[in-house]
Design a protein around this motif. Structure first.
Motif, mmCIF file in Angstrom:
data_model
loop_
_atom_site.group_PDB
_atom_site.id
_atom_site.type_symbol
_atom_site.label_atom_id
_atom_site.label_comp_id
_atom_site.label_asym_id
_atom_site.label_seq_id
_atom_site.Cartn_x
_atom_site.Cartn_y
_atom_site.Cartn_z
ATOM 1 N N TRP A 40 0.814 -1.223 0.000
ATOM 2 C CA TRP A 40 0.000 0.000 0.000
ATOM 3 C C TRP A 40 0.844 1.267 0.000
ATOM 4 N N THR A 41 2.068 1.190 0.570
ATOM 5 C CA THR A 41 2.898 2.387 0.620
ATOM 6 C C THR A 41 3.313 2.819 -0.782
ATOM 7 N N ALA A 42 3.606 1.843 -1.657
ATOM 8 C CA ALA A 42 3.962 2.166 -3.037
ATOM 9 C C ALA A 42 2.768 2.764 -3.776
ATOM 10 N N VAL A 43 1.583 2.233 -3.510
ATOM 11 C CA VAL A 43 0.366 2.759 -4.124
ATOM 12 C C VAL A 43 0.120 4.190 -3.657
ATOM 13 N N ALA A 44 0.254 4.427 -2.345
ATOM 14 C CA ALA A 44 0.030 5.768 -1.793
ATOM 15 C C ALA A 44 1.025 6.777 -2.358
ATOM 16 N N ARG A 74 -9.715 13.971 -2.240
ATOM 17 C CA ARG A 74 -8.890 15.111 -2.626
ATOM 18 C C ARG A 74 -8.556 15.165 -4.118
ATOM 19 N N ASN A 75 -8.988 14.165 -4.889
ATOM 20 C CA ASN A 75 -8.680 14.149 -6.318
ATOM 21 C C ASN A 75 -9.936 13.969 -7.147
ATOM 22 N N SER A 76 -10.189 14.905 -8.044
ATOM 23 C CA SER A 76 -11.375 14.817 -8.891
ATOM 24 C C SER A 76 -11.257 13.729 -9.944
ATOM 25 N N ASP A 77 -10.028 13.273 -10.248
ATOM 26 C CA ASP A 77 -9.846 12.241 -11.269
ATOM 27 C C ASP A 77 -9.654 10.853 -10.652
ATOM 28 N N ALA A 78 -10.102 10.674 -9.398
ATOM 29 C CA ALA A 78 -9.977 9.372 -8.729
ATOM 30 C C ALA A 78 -11.029 8.416 -9.284
ATOM 31 N N SER A 79 -10.690 7.767 -10.389
ATOM 32 C CA SER A 79 -11.622 6.866 -11.063
ATOM 33 C C SER A 79 -11.142 5.432 -10.965
ATOM 34 N N VAL A 80 -11.999 4.507 -11.393
ATOM 35 C CA VAL A 80 -11.623 3.092 -11.424
ATOM 36 C C VAL A 80 -10.445 2.900 -12.371
ATOM 37 N N ARG A 81 -10.476 3.545 -13.528
ATOM 38 C CA ARG A 81 -9.388 3.431 -14.500
ATOM 39 C C ARG A 81 -8.070 3.909 -13.907
ATOM 40 N N LYS A 82 -8.101 5.030 -13.188
ATOM 41 C CA LYS A 82 -6.886 5.576 -12.592
ATOM 42 C C LYS A 82 -6.316 4.623 -11.548
ATOM 43 N N LEU A 83 -7.192 4.010 -10.731
ATOM 44 C CA LEU A 83 -6.732 3.051 -9.720
ATOM 45 C C LEU A 83 -6.066 1.854 -10.384
#
Length: 288
Positions: A40-44, A74-83
């Motif tokens: 998770w740290t790398a993801v964060a 905090r991010n408007s582009d926090a989408s499934v694709r972005k994850l």
């Protein structure tokens, strides 16, 4: 990644579409420290969180959940694709492959729910003997007039019943003074008999410019407050701008909700700033 409908643009699907099962499995993959695989740290870090933020997340029992919640807030582009792109970037394609069927199903359900919200309810005239006929989303408040312009408000007040005394004080200070603001208080303004979730989403998205969230220990245990807050955060970036205003009016024993930690708080518990409390809140609600 392929989804049920190959034409679906996953960048348009917000992170809120992923349900509890997917989020739990992400935690099972990412929470444990790995020597050979990214955790998770790398993801964060890829999401843009700072070193100090990541160190603070380490104290949580489920840091993956907090990282996802804060990232979406905090991010408007926090989408499934972005994850999915982030997981691939940190070389965790194994997670993407394993969760693909579950994510496909969540996306399908999300799109179906969005379609249902956009469609008016089917009504057969022959069996409807109620007159006058008023659409559920137009006749929902005490001042709505059938066929007229829907009533609008400066702010929707998100609260639990144990905090209702403070809501009364808020009404006195903001509605019955020179500010002349118009608040949407569910127990006072909403007509009984319709679906609570439908009414709430309509009021937050279309009828109210902003939402005041009364934070307390009881708020954290309220399913209704949780739904209202997450629904407001799930709105498109343009509609979400300056929408949520967290208010703390009494001391808390539980941690402040992480999903709201990046928003400026209006704090009534500090004696040194109480004199400015209502002025600040009123001006925030009066903005265009």
């Amino acid at each position: 990644m392929e989804v049920t409908d190959s034409k679906v643009d996953l960048s348009s699907i917000p992170l809120v579409a992923l349900n509890v099962t997917v989020r739990k499995k992400l935690g099972l993959y990412l929470n444990p420290k790995h020597t050979v695989a990214a955790d998770w740290t790398a993801v964060a870090e890829t999401m843009g969180f700072s070193y100090l933020e990541i160190k603070n997340y380490e104290t949580s029992r489920n840091p993956t959940k907090i990282v996802l919640d804060d990232w979406a807030a905090r991010n408007s582009d926090a989408s499934v694709r972005k994850l999915l792109s982030i997981l691939e970037e940190v070389e965790r394609k194994d997670i993407v492959e394993d969760l693909q069927p579950l994510i496909d199903e969540d996306v399908r359900k999300y799109l179906e729910n969005q379609k249902k919200k956009a469609e008016p309810p089917v009504q057969v005239p022959e069996v409807d003997s109620c007159v006058p006929r008023t659409l559920e989303r137009s006749g929902i408040t005490v001042d709505d007039v059938p066929g007229g312009t829907p009533e609008t408000f400066d702010a929707f007040i998100c609260y639990c019943q144990s905090d209702f005394a403070f809501v009364h004080e808020m009404i006195r200070e903001l509605e019955q003074t020179e500010y002349k603001l118009k608040l949407c208080v569910f127990d006072r303004d909403v007509l009984p008999g319709s679906c609570v979730w439908t009414i709430t989403s309509e009021l937050i998205e279309r009828r109210c410019k902003r939402m005041v969230v009364v934070i307390s220990d009881e708020y954290l245990d309220s399913d209704a407050c949780d739904f209202q807050t997450k629904f407001a955060l799930s709105l498109c970036p343009g509609a979400r701008s300056k929408r949520l205003i967290p208010v703390v009016y009494k001391s808390m024993t539980k941690p402040f909700p992480s999903i709201l930690r990046f928003l400026t708080i209006c704090d009534y518990t500090r004696p040194c700033t109480q004199a400015w409390f209502w002025i600040r809140l009123a001006k925030a609600l009066s903005l265009p």
